[in-house]
Design a protein around this motif. Structure first.
Motif, PDB file in Angstrom:
ATOM      1  N   LEU A  38       0.830  -1.209   0.000  1.00  0.00           N
ATOM      2  CA  LEU A  38       0.000   0.000   0.000  1.00  0.00           C
ATOM      3  C   LEU A  38       0.863   1.258   0.000  1.00  0.00           C
ATOM      4  O   LEU A  38       0.634   2.181  -0.796  1.00  0.00           O
ATOM      5  N   THR A  39       1.872   1.305   0.865  1.00  0.00           N
ATOM      6  CA  THR A  39       2.725   2.500   0.909  1.00  0.00           C
ATOM      7  C   THR A  39       3.552   2.634  -0.370  1.00  0.00           C
ATOM      8  O   THR A  39       3.753   3.743  -0.865  1.00  0.00           O
ATOM      9  N   THR A  40       3.999   1.517  -0.919  1.00  0.00           N
ATOM     10  CA  THR A  40       4.748   1.555  -2.182  1.00  0.00           C
ATOM     11  C   THR A  40       3.900   2.163  -3.290  1.00  0.00           C
ATOM     12  O   THR A  40       4.364   3.027  -4.046  1.00  0.00           O
ATOM     13  N   LEU A  41       2.664   1.713  -3.386  1.00  0.00           N
ATOM     14  CA  LEU A  41       1.776   2.216  -4.433  1.00  0.00           C
ATOM     15  C   LEU A  41       1.487   3.706  -4.239  1.00  0.00           C
ATOM     16  O   LEU A  41       1.432   4.467  -5.212  1.00  0.00           O
ATOM     17  N   VAL A  73       5.116  -2.809  12.438  1.00  0.00           N
ATOM     18  CA  VAL A  73       5.227  -2.552  10.995  1.00  0.00           C
ATOM     19  C   VAL A  73       3.943  -1.931  10.464  1.00  0.00           C
ATOM     20  O   VAL A  73       3.957  -0.888   9.797  1.00  0.00           O
ATOM     21  N   VAL A  74       2.826  -2.576  10.748  1.00  0.00           N
ATOM     22  CA  VAL A  74       1.544  -2.121  10.200  1.00  0.00           C
ATOM     23  C   VAL A  74       1.185  -0.740  10.737  1.00  0.00           C
ATOM     24  O   VAL A  74       0.794   0.156   9.974  1.00  0.00           O
ATOM     25  N   TRP A  75       1.328  -0.543  12.051  1.00  0.00           N
ATOM     26  CA  TRP A  75       0.997   0.765  12.624  1.00  0.00           C
ATOM     27  C   TRP A  75       1.912   1.864  12.084  1.00  0.00           C
ATOM     28  O   TRP A  75       1.464   2.967  11.789  1.00  0.00           O
ATOM     29  N   SER A  76       3.202   1.564  11.953  1.00  0.00           N
ATOM     30  CA  SER A  76       4.157   2.560  11.463  1.00  0.00           C
ATOM     31  C   SER A  76       3.839   2.964  10.026  1.00  0.00           C
ATOM     32  O   SER A  76       3.779   4.154   9.700  1.00  0.00           O
ATOM     33  N   MET A  77       3.623   1.972   9.178  1.00  0.00           N
ATOM     34  CA  MET A  77       3.396   2.265   7.758  1.00  0.00           C
ATOM     35  C   MET A  77       2.049   2.942   7.534  1.00  0.00           C
ATOM     36  O   MET A  77       1.961   3.958   6.833  1.00  0.00           O
ATOM     37  N   ILE A  78       0.999   2.400   8.127  1.00  0.00           N
ATOM     38  CA  ILE A  78      -0.327   2.978   7.917  1.00  0.00           C
ATOM     39  C   ILE A  78      -0.437   4.330   8.627  1.00  0.00           C
ATOM     40  O   ILE A  78      -0.987   5.294   8.077  1.00  0.00           O
TER      41      ILE A  78
END
Length: 535
Positions: free
Chosen positions: A133-136, A445-450
């Motif tokens: 998601l973050t890459t896109l 990971v999920v909390w940091s990225m989102i």
């Protein structure tokens, strides 16, 4: 030398387009030849890991020196002086962060994408979904900048002031970019980037030499001419900070943080490290990239002030393409239609190569991280995965065309800075935690990225970039800007780090100590990294 007027820029559209088509034809032949060996996922995504450090370093420079570097920064310096050069400094210093903290470690632990590193010792499904998601999102923001540059450049060449004409141009660029990726994969894209980097740096060198020659090879004389140009309303202030960021210095601090920290989180730059066979070559490629990028940014200083001195800030701002027209207008002043056509073709090549690199990164992320690893749980052949990547390429290309039409007229360097802010907020905290903190967990990971992604995109949405002023994407008529800064980095980057820490310390799930130890050994030694493909 020739005078700059509106007819000068469009009097030879046939020459301009002919040079551009010649470049496309030559590079397409190279792409087709390179595609003959695209027999596996490693070939399509990582070029079979067959490139040397020098080749990959030149390709990295080609990937990194985007329309923002050439069109946007030259225009920013021509109009804002010192404050415009801050983009060059930020983009260059960022490579030290990438070299010291990320390049070799990422190469040692990954296979094709950033998510390979992040999910190495954690749960595959949520980590890969978040990373994809973050890459896109980062890729989409970066693509907007390149498409805006394409529209502005061709509107200048052909004298297209109407939105419809510029929109058609953006669509054509998008289609050519899709063909590069569909046919050539990473091998073809890498060779396009190598060729483009050589042409761009050579073109910038010629123009820099020419500008300095006109002033007796005295850069001080170039600065003096820029100060004394009748269109320069700021006088000697263009050599001091404050024209653009004087009213709100914290906006510059926010921009600087995004630029310096963003490179190490850019997926399309990180993906380039997987195209070399060893960690040593990965380090070598970054050294090559730093030298080439550093030399180029020195050229932009001369070209930016040269455009201000020889063309004039008001002429640049009023031209089709606006601030992004500085370099092409300077080329027209120096060498007439022929040099304008050549430099514009190089700028086109820049846009096409960077867009191709971004697109293959986004398609690899979706096909490898979501389709193969999450949807099919690894039960998929390389042929099926590459097929999905090709379909994704077409979809992303279509979205980039639509988005590019929406941001016409924006400074491309500024738009790229937004992509850097998203990368620094959503990707960098997770990458650093994954590589250097053993207690980092899946929830972290999920909390940091989102969290970083929502913070960056949300703050951009409610900033003066989108609404509330004449240069905003939605214009002055609509105003819902409640965040005062134009770049969210100063807030969104700490938020990304905070959520990564908070998610990890509140997650009681036991992570694999064995995998954590293996990842540390691989990251530091390169042991176990995939060997080069043999053909």
């Amino acid at each position: 030398m020739v005078a700059i007027d509106s007819s000068q820029n469009s009097q030879n559209p046939v020459l301009n387009i002919s040079i551009f088509l010649a470049f496309v034809a030559v590079t397409m032949i190279i792409v087709i030849r390179a595609s003959r060996n695209n027999s596996s996922a490693a070939d399509f995504y990582a070029g079979g890991r067959s490139f040397s450090g020098r080749q990959n370093g030149i390709a990295i420079a080609g990937d990194y020196l985007s329309a923002a570097s050439f069109l946007g920064i030259c225009g920013a310096i021509a109009i804002n002086g010192y404050d415009g050069f801050l983009y060059s400094i930020g983009f260059l210093v960022a490579w030290l962060v990438a070299l010291l903290l990320v390049a070799e470690l990422m190469r040692n632990t990954a296979k094709f994408t950033m998510a390979d590193v992040l999910s190495f010792r954690l749960k595959q499904r949520p980590v890969r979904m978040a990373a994809a998601l973050t890459t896109l999102m980062v890729t989409f923001f970066y693509l907007l900048a390149q498409m805006a540059g394409a529209g502005g450049l061709v509107s200048l060449l052909l004298g297209l002031d109407d939105k419809l004409g510029q929109s058609l141009v953006i669509a054509v660029v998008g289609v050519v970019m899709i063909l590069y990726v569909l046919i050539g994969g990473m091998k073809g894209t890498t060779w396009v980037q190598i060729i483009k980097a050589v042409l761009l740096i050579a073109g910038a060198a010629i123009m820099t030499f020419w500008v300095l020659a006109l002033k007796g090879f005295n850069f001080g004389a170039v600065l003096e001419a820029a100060i004394n140009h009748p269109e320069n309303a700021h006088g000697a202030d263009i050599l001091a900070p404050g024209i653009k960021y004087g009213a709100l210095p914290i906006d510059f601090v926010s921009l600087a943080l995004a630029l310096v920290l963003g490179t190490a989180g850019l997926p399309h730059v990180l993906m380039r490290f997987y195209t070399v066979p060893t960690a040593k070559e990965a380090r070598r490629s970054v050294v090559w990239a730093i030298w080439l990028i550093g030399i180029f940014y020195l050229f932009t200083l001369v070209l930016g002030f040269g455009a201000g001195a020889l063309v004039g800030p008001e002429t640049i701002a009023a031209a089709p393409g606006g601030v992004n027209s500085a370099a092409p207008l300077l080329a027209a002043f120096l060498g007439g239609p022929l040099l304008l056509g050549c430099i514009s073709a190089v700028a086109f090549a820049t846009i096409l190569a960077v867009v191709a690199g971004l697109t293959i990164t986004a398609s690899a992320s979706f096909a490898h991280d979501i389709y193969s690893s999450v949807v099919k749980k690894g039960n998929v052949t390389a042929k099926q995965e590459v097929k999905v990547a090709r379909i994704t390429t077409v979809v992303i290309g279509a979205l980039a065309i639509v988005g590019g039409i929406g941001v016409q007229g924006q400074n491309v360097a500024f738009l790229v800075a937004l992509a850097f802010a998203v990368a620094a907020s959503a990707n960098l905290p997770t990458i650093l935690y994954s590589l250097f903190w053993k207690r980092f967990t899946t929830r972290g990971v999920v909390w940091s990225m989102i969290g970083g992604l929502i913070a960056a995109v949300g703050l951009i949405a409610f900033s003066p970039v989108v609404s509330g002023n004449e240069t905003a994407m939605l214009g002055a008529g609509i105003d819902f800007a409640i965040f005062p800064l134009k770049n969210p980095g100063i807030l969104s980057i700490p938020i990304g780090f905070f959520f990564g820490w908070l998610g990890s310390v509140t997650d009681k799930t036991a992570e694999s100590k064995k995998l954590a130890a293996e990842m540390e050994v691989r990251a530091l030694t390169g042991y176990g990294a995939e060997p080069p493909a043999q053909h």
